[in-house]
Design a protein around this motif. Structure first.
Motif, PDB file in Angstrom:
ATOM      1  N   ALA A 100       0.833  -1.209   0.000  1.00 31.78           N
ATOM      2  CA  ALA A 100       0.000   0.000   0.000  1.00 31.78           C
ATOM      3  C   ALA A 100       0.865   1.255   0.000  1.00 31.78           C
ATOM      4  CB  ALA A 100      -0.925   0.001   1.220  1.00 31.78           C
ATOM      5  N   HIS A 107       3.588   6.411  -7.104  1.00 26.65           N
ATOM      6  CA  HIS A 107       2.258   6.501  -7.711  1.00 26.65           C
ATOM      7  C   HIS A 107       2.305   6.480  -9.235  1.00 26.65           C
ATOM      8  CE1 HIS A 107      -1.575   8.799  -8.661  1.00 26.65           C
ATOM      9  NE2 HIS A 107      -2.008   7.765  -7.975  1.00 26.65           N
ATOM     10  N   SER A 179      -5.984   2.235  -5.516  1.00 29.81           N
ATOM     11  CA  SER A 179      -5.617   3.540  -4.973  1.00 29.81           C
ATOM     12  C   SER A 179      -4.986   4.446  -6.022  1.00 29.81           C
ATOM     13  CB  SER A 179      -4.656   3.383  -3.788  1.00 29.81           C
ATOM     14  OG  SER A 179      -3.413   2.820  -4.202  1.00 29.81           O
ATOM     15  N   TRP A 182      -7.660   6.991  -6.810  1.00 28.48           N
ATOM     16  CA  TRP A 182      -8.194   7.968  -5.856  1.00 28.48           C
ATOM     17  C   TRP A 182      -7.139   8.649  -5.007  1.00 28.48           C
ATOM     18  CZ3 TRP A 182      -6.917   6.707  -0.923  1.00 28.48           C
ATOM     19  CH2 TRP A 182      -6.780   5.353  -0.593  1.00 28.48           C
ATOM     20  N   TYR A 183      -5.958   8.088  -4.916  1.00 28.55           N
ATOM     21  CA  TYR A 183      -4.905   8.743  -4.130  1.00 28.55           C
ATOM     22  C   TYR A 183      -4.382   9.959  -4.879  1.00 28.55           C
ATOM     23  CZ  TYR A 183      -0.343   9.577  -2.008  1.00 28.55           C
ATOM     24  OH  TYR A 183       0.744  10.168  -1.422  1.00 28.55           O
ATOM     25  N   MET A 201      -6.046   1.241   5.191  1.00 32.70           N
ATOM     26  CA  MET A 201      -6.416   0.446   4.023  1.00 32.70           C
ATOM     27  C   MET A 201      -6.292  -1.051   4.318  1.00 32.70           C
ATOM     28  SD  MET A 201      -4.420   2.785   1.204  1.00 32.70           S
ATOM     29  CE  MET A 201      -4.515   1.623  -0.163  1.00 32.70           C
TER      30      MET A 201
END
Length: 213
Positions: A100, A107, A179, A182-183, A201
């Protein structure tokens, strides 16, 4: 931005490739593989197309290397967690938490990995590109197997309940990988905030399979 080499300064090819990969990852994340051009990457890096073509023969080769780097970063994050202290469930939680956190820390690269999966399933590729994609997907399968093995160990000692470990792990990893949609890195409050978010999470995921006494 790519820094110009001063007179007499040694060129570090690996550092140059890292600059290109970081810039390309952001471009592919923002525009997608098909809409991104070498011009876009060069413009984001502040260099010429020739600078990039010195290292990569095509946009596809560059995309594959970004994908490969994304997987390397996931393995680098998760492998230490496989040695976490505690029983099988504690190790599984540590692995999921590391995963995570890696999704947030890297990202752009992990977004490209997800794009690679879509291209593998639906994209029109040449035989050589298909072989490379097959190799990259095989790497994802090995990554998933790390979690399957640990989930089997946790189930064997009664710490989790799951009729089908393969499906359970796919759901766990899929929830974390979602994620990327949405992150928001620009709203990130720093490493401590990412740690807290990763913990929340994973707690949500594990509570769905944790054995109840």
């Amino acid at each position: 931005m790519a820094r110009q080499k001063s007179r007499g300064e040694a060129v570090d090819p690996q550092a140059r490739k890292v600059e290109i990969l970081n810039s390309a990852a952001r471009c592919f994340m923002e525009k997608g593989y098909h809409a991104t051009s070498i011009d876009d990457v060069a413009r984001a890096l502040g260099c010429t197309k020739g600078f990039i073509y010195h290292y990569y023969a095509s946009k596809t080769d560059l995309f594959f290397d970004v994908h490969r780097e994304g997987m390397d970063r996931l393995f680098a994050a998760v492998m230490p967690a496989t040695q976490a202290v505690g029983g099988p469930l504690a190790v599984l939680i540590a692995m999921l938490t590391a995963h995570a956190r890696a999704m947030m820390d890297h990202h752009a690269f992990e977004t490209v990995v997800a794009q690679g999966v879509q291209i593998h399933r639906f994209g029109a590729t040449t035989p050589d590109q298909r072989r490379t994609l097959d190799e990259l997907i095989a790497s994802r399968d090995r990554f998933e197997d790390l979690f399957k093995d640990q989930a089997h160990a946790a189930r064997a000692v009664g710490q989790i309940v799951a009729d089908d470990i393969s499906i359970a792990v796919k759901m766990m990893l899929g929830a974390l990988q979602w994620s990327i949609f949405w992150y928001r890195p620009e709203a990130d409050d720093g490493p401590d905030a990412r740690d807290r978010l990763a913990a929340r999470m994973v707690t949500t995921i594990i509570d769905g399979v944790r054995a109840r006494n």
